[in-house]
Design an enzyme around this catalytic site. Structure first.
Site, PDB file in Angstrom:
ATOM      1  N   HIS A  25      -4.166  -1.166   7.835  1.00  0.00           N
ATOM      2  CA  HIS A  25      -3.144  -0.934   8.860  1.00  0.00           C
ATOM      3  C   HIS A  25      -2.433   0.375   8.543  1.00  0.00           C
ATOM      4  O   HIS A  25      -2.238   0.719   7.387  1.00  0.00           O
ATOM      5  CB  HIS A  25      -2.115  -2.081   8.857  1.00  0.00           C
ATOM      6  CG  HIS A  25      -1.301  -2.141  10.103  1.00  0.00           C
ATOM      7  ND1 HIS A  25      -0.198  -1.351  10.290  1.00  0.00           N
ATOM      8  CD2 HIS A  25      -1.462  -2.854  11.230  1.00  0.00           C
ATOM      9  CE1 HIS A  25       0.316  -1.604  11.477  1.00  0.00           C
ATOM     10  NE2 HIS A  25      -0.437  -2.501  12.078  1.00  0.00           N
ATOM     11  N   ASP A  68      -5.330  -8.743  13.707  1.00  0.00           N
ATOM     12  CA  ASP A  68      -6.545  -8.972  14.505  1.00  0.00           C
ATOM     13  C   ASP A  68      -7.587  -9.808  13.781  1.00  0.00           C
ATOM     14  O   ASP A  68      -8.533 -10.285  14.385  1.00  0.00           O
ATOM     15  CB  ASP A  68      -7.168  -7.617  14.876  1.00  0.00           C
ATOM     16  CG  ASP A  68      -6.258  -6.858  15.812  1.00  0.00           C
ATOM     17  OD1 ASP A  68      -5.803  -5.772  15.447  1.00  0.00           O
ATOM     18  OD2 ASP A  68      -5.946  -7.416  16.885  1.00  0.00           O
TER      19      ASP A  68
HETATM   20  C1  SDX Z   1      -3.605  -2.964  15.312  1.00  0.00           C
HETATM   21  O1  SDX Z   1      -0.068   0.377  14.772  1.00  0.00           O
HETATM   22  C2  SDX Z   1       0.062  -0.873  14.983  1.00  0.00           C
HETATM   23  O2  SDX Z   1       1.107  -1.434  14.832  1.00  0.00           O
HETATM   24  C3  SDX Z   1      -1.218  -1.552  15.425  1.00  0.00           C
HETATM   25  C4  SDX Z   1      -1.139  -3.058  15.569  1.00  0.00           C
HETATM   26  C5  SDX Z   1      -0.132  -3.445  16.620  1.00  0.00           C
HETATM   27  O3  SDX Z   1       0.379  -4.577  16.551  1.00  0.00           O
HETATM   28  O4  SDX Z   1       0.059  -2.649  17.569  1.00  0.00           O
HETATM   29  O5  SDX Z   1      -0.764  -3.666  14.323  1.00  0.00           O
HETATM   30  C6  SDX Z   1      -2.476  -3.640  15.991  1.00  0.00           C
HETATM   31  O6  SDX Z   1      -4.102  -2.003  15.860  1.00  0.00           O
HETATM   32  C7  SDX Z   1      -4.049  -3.421  13.929  1.00  0.00           C
HETATM   33  C8  SDX Z   1      -5.193  -2.533  13.337  1.00  0.00           C
HETATM   34  C9  SDX Z   1      -6.507  -3.008  13.948  1.00  0.00           C
HETATM   35  N1  SDX Z   1      -7.629  -2.063  13.568  1.00  0.00           N
HETATM   36  C10 SDX Z   1      -8.588  -2.466  12.723  1.00  0.00           C
HETATM   37  O7  SDX Z   1      -8.587  -3.545  12.115  1.00  0.00           O
HETATM   38  C11 SDX Z   1      -9.714  -1.435  12.562  1.00  0.00           C
HETATM   39  C12 SDX Z   1     -10.093  -1.327  11.063  1.00  0.00           C
HETATM   40  N2  SDX Z   1      -8.958  -0.656  10.393  1.00  0.00           N
HETATM   41  C13 SDX Z   1      -9.093   0.767  10.149  1.00  0.00           C
HETATM   42  O8  SDX Z   1      -9.804   1.482  11.125  1.00  0.00           O
HETATM   43  C14 SDX Z   1      -7.792   1.403   9.675  1.00  0.00           C
HETATM   44  O9  SDX Z   1      -7.330   0.643   8.651  1.00  0.00           O
HETATM   45  C15 SDX Z   1      -6.668   1.651  10.663  1.00  0.00           C
HETATM   46  C16 SDX Z   1      -7.108   2.441  11.835  1.00  0.00           C
HETATM   47  C17 SDX Z   1      -6.064   0.366  11.095  1.00  0.00           C
HETATM   48  C18 SDX Z   1      -5.579   2.447   9.907  1.00  0.00           C
HETATM   49  O10 SDX Z   1      -6.149   3.653   9.595  1.00  0.00           O
HETATM   50  P1  SDX Z   1      -5.304   4.803   8.802  1.00  0.00           P
HETATM   51  O11 SDX Z   1      -3.916   4.375   8.493  1.00  0.00           O
HETATM   52  O12 SDX Z   1      -5.486   6.057   9.581  1.00  0.00           O
HETATM   53  O13 SDX Z   1      -6.031   4.810   7.433  1.00  0.00           O
HETATM   54  P2  SDX Z   1      -7.234   5.750   7.092  1.00  0.00           P
HETATM   55  O14 SDX Z   1      -8.227   5.699   8.219  1.00  0.00           O
HETATM   56  O15 SDX Z   1      -6.672   7.075   6.709  1.00  0.00           O
HETATM   57  O16 SDX Z   1      -7.881   5.031   5.817  1.00  0.00           O
HETATM   58  C19 SDX Z   1      -7.332   5.233   4.507  1.00  0.00           C
HETATM   59  C20 SDX Z   1      -8.494   4.893   3.553  1.00  0.00           C
HETATM   60  C21 SDX Z   1      -9.769   5.660   3.878  1.00  0.00           C
HETATM   61  O17 SDX Z   1     -10.521   5.742   2.681  1.00  0.00           O
HETATM   62  P3  SDX Z   1     -10.379   7.140   1.770  1.00  0.00           P
HETATM   63  O18 SDX Z   1     -10.762   8.257   2.728  1.00  0.00           O
HETATM   64  O19 SDX Z   1      -8.933   7.165   1.342  1.00  0.00           O
HETATM   65  O20 SDX Z   1     -11.366   6.930   0.643  1.00  0.00           O
HETATM   66  O21 SDX Z   1      -8.834   3.504   3.694  1.00  0.00           O
HETATM   67  C22 SDX Z   1     -10.170   3.410   4.199  1.00  0.00           C
HETATM   68  C23 SDX Z   1     -10.522   4.756   4.810  1.00  0.00           C
HETATM   69  O22 SDX Z   1     -11.919   4.972   4.764  1.00  0.00           O
HETATM   70  N3  SDX Z   1     -10.142   2.352   5.208  1.00  0.00           N
HETATM   71  C24 SDX Z   1     -11.079   1.413   5.348  1.00  0.00           C
HETATM   72  C25 SDX Z   1     -10.614   0.576   6.366  1.00  0.00           C
HETATM   73  N4  SDX Z   1      -9.428   1.021   6.824  1.00  0.00           N
HETATM   74  C26 SDX Z   1      -9.141   2.135   6.109  1.00  0.00           C
HETATM   75  N5  SDX Z   1     -12.253   1.217   4.709  1.00  0.00           N
HETATM   76  C27 SDX Z   1     -12.994   0.147   5.111  1.00  0.00           C
HETATM   77  N6  SDX Z   1     -12.620  -0.716   6.091  1.00  0.00           N
HETATM   78  C28 SDX Z   1     -11.425  -0.531   6.726  1.00  0.00           C
HETATM   79  N7  SDX Z   1     -11.041  -1.372   7.674  1.00  0.00           N
END
Ligand code: SDX
Length: 430
Positions: free
Chosen positions: A308, A365
């Site tokens: 998140h 989710d």
């Molecule tokens: C919702 O904003 C809100 O409030 C949203 C929400 C709401 O109520 O409105 O809470 C609802 O949208 C919840 C989130 C639902 N999305 C998912 O579950 C999709 C999977 N999650 C990821 O795509 C990700 O965690 C995000 C998009 C939710 C957050 O992404 P960020 O904050 O931009 O984090 P990032 O992409 O910069 O990741 C940081 C690191 C990275 O690795 P490094 O480059 O540091 O090595 O964490 C890794 C990413 O690769 N990473 C994941 C991951 N999420 C982040 N690796 C594997 N699986 C994941 N799910």
């Protein structure tokens, strides 16, 4: 003496005020930065940038705290109905019995959706995604109320639009569900409360007027909608504010928010979670294999439902949903194999250093899709339910932006394209 910070730009020192919120959050107010220094800030994805002050929702990602107008999500999910929480978000206080009765009665006056909207289903391709239908239907709804398109209407008229949209959203969501199954619309039954009426329009049949939604499902759906009701400046709420800041009407602003929520990184994640769990199940159920894929930088696979932008601790909503998930499955006697995979995935991810170091906990989710599936909703319909829950949050954010007369949202940029060059006629080009 108000707090300030100093910034040195090209040898000159500048001072900027620090804003402190009621929960102690701090921000540097850079409203005058460009005028004073000729510099802007750059923060792609707005990870460190506040777009507004707001009195609606407070969340603390480190502590896993979520409050709406000062009330904890745990208390609201435990004691309130979704309509009560909607009133709280929209009007800033929990309603007393009279206010609640008036709110419920005002909504009941507007639960029918214009018959003309039925014709839209003839235009939608069969099996087309419900979120595309919902976004289109909400934008089209505004066309039936041309006066609502005028941004300079009275507060009373705008509130009537809010009530109208709150009232018709469940009806439209139920119509989308019915039409995709080729079934006739079940009209609203105003003797039922908001959530029971939605379930009746969805799962009831015109041939079964005696149908009554299962109280366990009504309770679980109330909780799920409350848990999705608002979440401060997330992607879709920011979209609603940006669109509304141009004085676009509420229907168009909400339609844009629905489109933003559709994305798999945002609200669309609950659909992706189920598709991921089914993919793991169909692949033989080797959870560790998929954990390794999620960790592999060369593999685009991500563990949907984990991580998140703000919560770097357990999403408080996920804890509540997990409990509701167990209750609903037990009550319905559902033994869902993907739930087993979900629990193995959660267990593995919560102990794996990759996820622990990046604080990638299950988010809202992760479990919601499993409950919706147990209730009988198709996977691609889950984000429609998220939209219904988030509607009062979106509207309250839109209202706050309007009432504070915030300027049109128009971020700056840093240009990195070609520097000026002379035009070359086509005959002279390589
Ligand atoms: C919702 O904003 C809100 O409030 C949203 C929400 C709401 O109520 O409105 O809470 C609802 O949208 C919840 C989130 C639902 N999305 C998912 O579950 C999709 C999977 N999650 C990821 O795509 C990700 O965690 C995000 C998009 C939710 C957050 O992404 P960020 O904050 O931009 O984090 P990032 O992409 O910069 O990741 C940081 C690191 C990275 O690795 P490094 O480059 O540091 O090595 O964490 C890794 C990413 O690769 N990473 C994941 C991951 N999420 C982040 N690796 C594997 N699986 C994941 N799910």
């Amino acid at each position: 003496m108000s707090e300030t910070v100093k910034l040195i730009v090209e040898g000159q020192e500048y001072e900027f005020p620090v804003i402190t919120g009621t929960e102690g959050e701090k921000a540097i107010d850079i409203s005058k930065l460009r005028d004073l220094t000729g510099h802007i800030t750059l923060d792609i994805g707005f990870k460190n940038t506040g777009s507004t002050k707001s009195a609606i929702t407070f969340l603390d990602g480190e502590e896993g705290i979520l409050h709406h107008r000062g009330y904890s999500i745990e208390d609201l999910a435990e004691h309130a109905s979704f309509l009560e929480v909607s009133y709280l978000l929209l009007y800033g206080k929990l309603p007393n019995a009279t206010e609640y009765a008036e709110f419920q009665s005002a909504i009941r006056e507007h639960t029918l959706a214009n018959e003309g909207l039925e014709a839209m289903f003839k235009a939608f391709p069969t099996g087309s995604h419900p979120m595309g239908q919902l976004s289109s239907m909400v934008a089209a709804l505004g066309l039936y109320y041309p006066k609502a398109l005028n941004p300079h209407r009275s507060e009373e008229a705008i509130n009537r639009t809010i009530i109208r949209l709150m009232a018709k959203m469940p009806t439209i969501c139920a119509m989308i569900y019915k039409k995709r199954n080729g079934h006739p619309t079940v009209y609203p039954k105003n003797s039922l409360d908001y959530v029971a009426n939605y379930l009746n329009m969805t799962f009831g049949q015109v041939t079964m007027p005696e149908y009554e939604p299962d109280p366990v499902l009504v309770s679980a759906m109330n909780k799920l909608l409350i848990l999705h009701a608002d979440h401060e400046q997330n992607c879709s709420a920011s979209t609603v504010r940006v669109v509304g800041s141009s004085q676009s009407n509420l229907y168009s602003s909400i339609s844009a928010g629905i489109s933003a929520l559709w994305g798999p990184l945002h609200g669309g994640a609950n659909q992706e979670v189920l598709e991921m769990l089914e993919q793991i199940q169909n692949d033989g159920g080797d959870v560790q294999k998929w954990i390794n894929k999620a960790k592999d930088k060369n593999d685009p696979f991500r563990l949907m439902g984990f991580g998140h932008r703000v919560y770097k601790n357990f999403d408080p909503r996920a804890k509540i949903i997990k409990k509701a998930c167990d209750d609903v499955l037990a009550k319905l006697g559902v033994n869902d194999p993907v739930l087993e995979i979900a629990k193995q995935l959660e267990e593995a991810a919560l102990t794996d250093p990759y996820f622990v170091e990046r604080k990638l906990f299950p988010n809202v989710d992760f479990y919601s899709g499993i409950i919706y599936r147990a209730m009988g909703f198709p996977t691609d319909f889950f984000t429609v339910l998220f939209s219904m829950g988030r509607l009062p949050g979106w509207i309250s954010q839109w209202q706050e932006m309007r009432k504070e007369k915030q300027p049109i949202a128009r971020p700056r940029q840093i240009y990195t394209g070609e520097t000026p060059r002379a035009y070359v006629h086509m005959k002279d080009r390589d």
